[in-house]
Enzyme design. Structure first.
Site, PDB file in Angstrom:
ATOM      1  N   CYS A 262      22.312  44.185   2.620  1.00 34.51           N
ATOM      2  CA  CYS A 262      22.981  45.326   3.251  1.00 34.51           C
ATOM      3  C   CYS A 262      24.059  45.919   2.340  1.00 34.51           C
ATOM      4  CB  CYS A 262      23.566  44.920   4.601  1.00 34.51           C
ATOM      5  SG  CYS A 262      24.685  43.516   4.540  1.00 34.51           S
ATOM      6  N   ASP A 562      23.978  52.949   8.962  1.00 32.66           N
ATOM      7  CA  ASP A 562      23.631  51.530   9.083  1.00 32.66           C
ATOM      8  C   ASP A 562      22.367  51.234   8.285  1.00 32.66           C
ATOM      9  OD1 ASP A 562      23.321  48.931   9.784  1.00 32.66           O
ATOM     10  OD2 ASP A 562      23.099  49.275  11.940  1.00 32.66           O
ATOM     11  N   HIS A 564      20.787  48.365   8.357  1.00 32.53           N
ATOM     12  CA  HIS A 564      20.087  47.245   8.984  1.00 32.53           C
ATOM     13  C   HIS A 564      18.888  47.739   9.791  1.00 32.53           C
ATOM     14  CE1 HIS A 564      24.224  45.850   8.221  1.00 32.53           C
ATOM     15  NE2 HIS A 564      23.655  44.685   7.987  1.00 32.53           N
TER      16      HIS A 564
END
Length: 745
Positions: A262, A562, A564
């Site tokens: 990430c 994000d 993810h």
């Protein structure tokens, strides 16, 4: 019962017999040998008996025959003794072979068990990866719709999105971008479409909409256009997320970055944002038509970040992991050199470097899935940009949260870069001359004539340096003292002629720690001000073990992208390649939930933009608790490394460089068996190690001091070098320059 010894076959080894039978055979052999030894004694007793009838009738011929029989018997005894010794040696040899076979069998069994355990572990990891890839998106419950925005202004890296009622309050802002045309986001929403979460999000959105009916009298007219314009600009930004089924990373079976990539992806996002601003001067929010073009600058940037092991994909995951491993290897290498020098100065021997190096390389390969910190990813990206050799772009990562303006001038001003290369050339020539002086000294010392050549050569060298004296440059001292034997590695004339006479664009990444365990609330307003700057690139950070790319804010909520979310790896030559890197739905979270470790980014197109950034940061720093400071000059104790290629920041490297620069007078601390990579300048010098050289040089210097004046002695011993810039060596363990990095593919 017993087989006699044969010169061809020898005794039977008895390996096919049982232990008891083997012992019985050995006992019988020993009994037979004892009988053979006693036989000649009985014969001698028979000849020597006085009353024997043969003694009275003995003749000279019989005595000669008897003597010959004694000699023959003695030879037989010697042969039997040799045979017995050989038999015992064979027994020892067979026992050693048996032990070796047993140890080999045990080692093979151990390796087999280890391989089975490794296979089981690999199967477990592969199964875990497949399970995570299959259910990760369901587990994360990635949103399919953007969050609810209040009527307050929305800030996006220097852009302000506000309603019509707030226009009068924001007309003074030159970076305001009014939006009047609503835009549909069906494509971006379709990427995250989920039947289970879609109904829940729609219900929540409807509930929030019903609760705020009384407050939407004016906002119903303007808010849809504002939100749609903001979301449209966010959707046009390059968005990186988890990928699966890409080619395995070198020396591993890893084909996905789920769970550990990430921070790597957020670093890619902030760098891609800077490159887009650099290539698109007029409008960095790239329209969809431009994104669809196959040979546009946008497509070129995406190709640089592709997850394929090729030199063309310079910012892909394979290159980032390779660079990270090279940095770790460099740090370990410097640690080994430091330990060797310390042990040699203390009178110890060289360390077993080969075994340690192999063990540490295995540890480095096992750390592929290690989570990166903001400081680490910033320095990795800086070195990748340096490796790409972009002629009009530089990247700067300060080590202490301070921007030094004179250092930036040397970094971005190409005229200063021209002078910088001239200084390096002069220093290299000077060091070569000093090395020749030392070699001449060694030859003259062996010929008992150490004085004349040294004095004349040193005088000529110092005069040449005075004639070619250049203005001072803030280049670290360790780099000035390095000598490169292979000048073909860098063509100064070609590099200087190819540099355009203008200011280079600059990417600044500033790693910060704004608190101990959690973000200090006093820095929240400062972060908001930094996100309002037109040079802002946002910042990367997030929660513990979860990294996000923060691009703006509204009220006390920070807006982020994000990474993810798991997507399939796409071939960069495919038609829908660009679609998988856009259409991200932004999210919000309170500032108070931020992790204190983060890295803030800025982009300055030219010198005027950089000066404007410094002025704005100075105004922000006038308040309490400044985050980023601006200074005019780099202090003497500080070393910045962005100007220096192939420079290793360690005490050992600096000490070895100074040793070489001083003509090898102190290279008793450099062992002959130091083995480093080909890029290390120690190998290039091939310095012979002789522990007696120091004593001989000291004696010769003492004799010269008695014969010559002190001025001449000082002129011989003290080379004319630039003053040392640093008074102590800071720790740059997370900012190691790499000289042995090669691209994957």
């Amino acid at each position: 019962m017993f087989t006699k010894y044969s010169h061809h076959n020898g005794y039977q080894d008895g390996s096919h017999l049982q232990p008891f039978q083997y012992q019985q055979q050995t006992y019988n052999q020993q009994s037979y040998l004892r009988q053979q030894q006693q036989a000649p004694q009985q014969i001698s007793y028979g000849f020597n008996q006085p009353n024997s009838p043969t003694s009275s009738s003995s003749t000279p011929s019989s005595s000669t025959a008897m003597g010959n029989s004694f000699q023959n018997q003695r030879q037989i005894n010697l042969q039997q003794q040799q045979q017995q010794e050989q038999f015992l040696q064979e027994q020892v040899f067979y026992q050693q072979q048996l032990l070796q076979q047993q140890s080999q069998i045990k080692e093979q069994q151990r390796q087999k068990e280890q391989k089975q355990k490794t296979n089981i572990l690999n199967i477990y990891k592969e199964g875990k990866q497949k399970i995570m890839m299959s259910f990760y998106n369901l587990y994360r419950n990635y949103p399919t719709e953007p969050p609810h925005f209040s009527p307050s202004p929305i800030w996006l890296m220097g852009r302000c999105y506000t309603s019509k009622d707030n226009n009068s309050n924001n007309n003074s802002n030159n970076n305001q971008v009014p939006q009047t045309q609503p835009t549909q986001l069906q494509q971006s929403i379709g990427i995250f479409q989920n039947n289970n979460s879609n109904s829940n999000n729609n219900n929540n959105h409807n509930n929030n909409h019903n609760n705020n009916n009384n407050n939407l009298t004016t906002d119903l007219i303007y808010r849809p256009a504002i939100e749609s314009g903001f979301l449209s600009d966010v959707a046009s930004m390059i968005w990186f997320s988890y990928r699966k089924d890409f080619p395995p990373i070198e020396n591993t079976n890893i084909t996905t970055d789920i769970g550990w990539g990430c921070m790597l992806r957020t670093g890619q996002m902030i760098l891609a944002r800077a490159l887009i601003k650099h290539l698109y001067k007029e409008n960095d929010m790239v329209p969809e038509i431009e994104r669809k073009k196959p040979h546009s600058n946008y497509s070129q940037v995406l190709a640089w970040f592709s997850d394929y092991p090729s030199k063309e994909h310079v910012y892909g995951i394979h290159q980032i992991v390779n660079k990270k491993q090279a940095m770790e290897k460099n740090n370990r290498k410097q640690q080994i050199l430091r330990e060797q020098v310390i042990s040699l100065n203390r009178g110890g021997g060289g360390s077993s470097k080969g075994k340690k190096k192999k063990e540490k390389e295995e540890e480095i390969n096992d750390n592929v899935e290690e989570w990166l910190a903001p400081t680490r990813i910033s320095n990795i990206l800086r070195q990748l940009i340096k490796f790409q050799h972009l002629e009009d772009l530089e990247m700067y990562v300060p080590t202490d949260g301070v921007i030094y303006k004179d250092y930036i001038n040397n970094l971005c001003n190409n005229s200063n870069t021209h002078n910088h290369y001239q200084i390096i050339q002069q220093q290299l020539q000077h060091l070569r001359e000093q090395q020749n002086i030392q070699q001449n000294n060694n030859k003259n010392n062996n010929n008992n004539n150490p004085t004349t050549t040294t004095t004349t050569t040193t005088t000529a060298t110092s005069s040449n340096n005075n004639n070619n004296q250049s203005p001072p440059s803030r280049v670290p001292n360790g780099y000035n003292n390095q000598v490169f034997d292979d000048e073909s590695l860098f063509d100064y004339n070609t590099a200087i002629s190819s540099i355009p006479p203008k200011w280079k664009s600059l990417i600044i990444m500033i790693p910060l720690k704004l608190g101990a365990d959690k973000l200090n609330s006093t820095y929240i307003e400062k972060l908001k001000l930094l996100l309002k700057l037109p040079q802002s690139l946002g910042f990367i950070g997030g929660k513990p073990k979860q990294s996000f790319y923060f691009i703006g804010f509204q009220d006390d909520q920070v807006i982020y992208l994000d990474p993810h979310f798991v997507q399939e790896s796409v071939n960069p030559n495919s038609f829908d390649y660009s679609n998988t890197y856009s259409g991200c739905i932004p999210q919000k979270m309170p500032f108070t939930q931020l992790d204190p470790s983060l890295s803030i980014g800025f982009y300055c197109r030219d010198q005027a933009s950089f000066e404007d950034l410094c002025d704005r940061l100075s105004v922000i720093n006038n308040c309490e608790f400044p985050i980023i400071s601006v200074c005019q000059k780099l202090p003497d104790y500080q070393i910045e490394c962005e100007l220096v290629d192939d420079y290793a920041e360690s005490e050992t490297t600096e000490m070895l460089a100074i040793t070489i620069a001083n003509g090898g007078n102190n290279h008793s601390c450099i062992p002959e068996n130091i083995v480093v990579d080909d890029e290390e300048f120690i190998v290039h010098h091939h310095i012979p190690y002789n522990p007696n050289n120091n004593q001989n040089n000291n004696q010769n210097n003492n004799n010269n001091n008695n014969k010559n004046n002190n001025n001449n002695t000082n002129q011989q011993q003290t080379p004319n070098y630039p003053p040392k810039l640093n008074t102590y060596q800071p720790d740059f363990s997370s900012d190691g320059e790499i000289d042995d990095f090669t691209m994957v593919g």
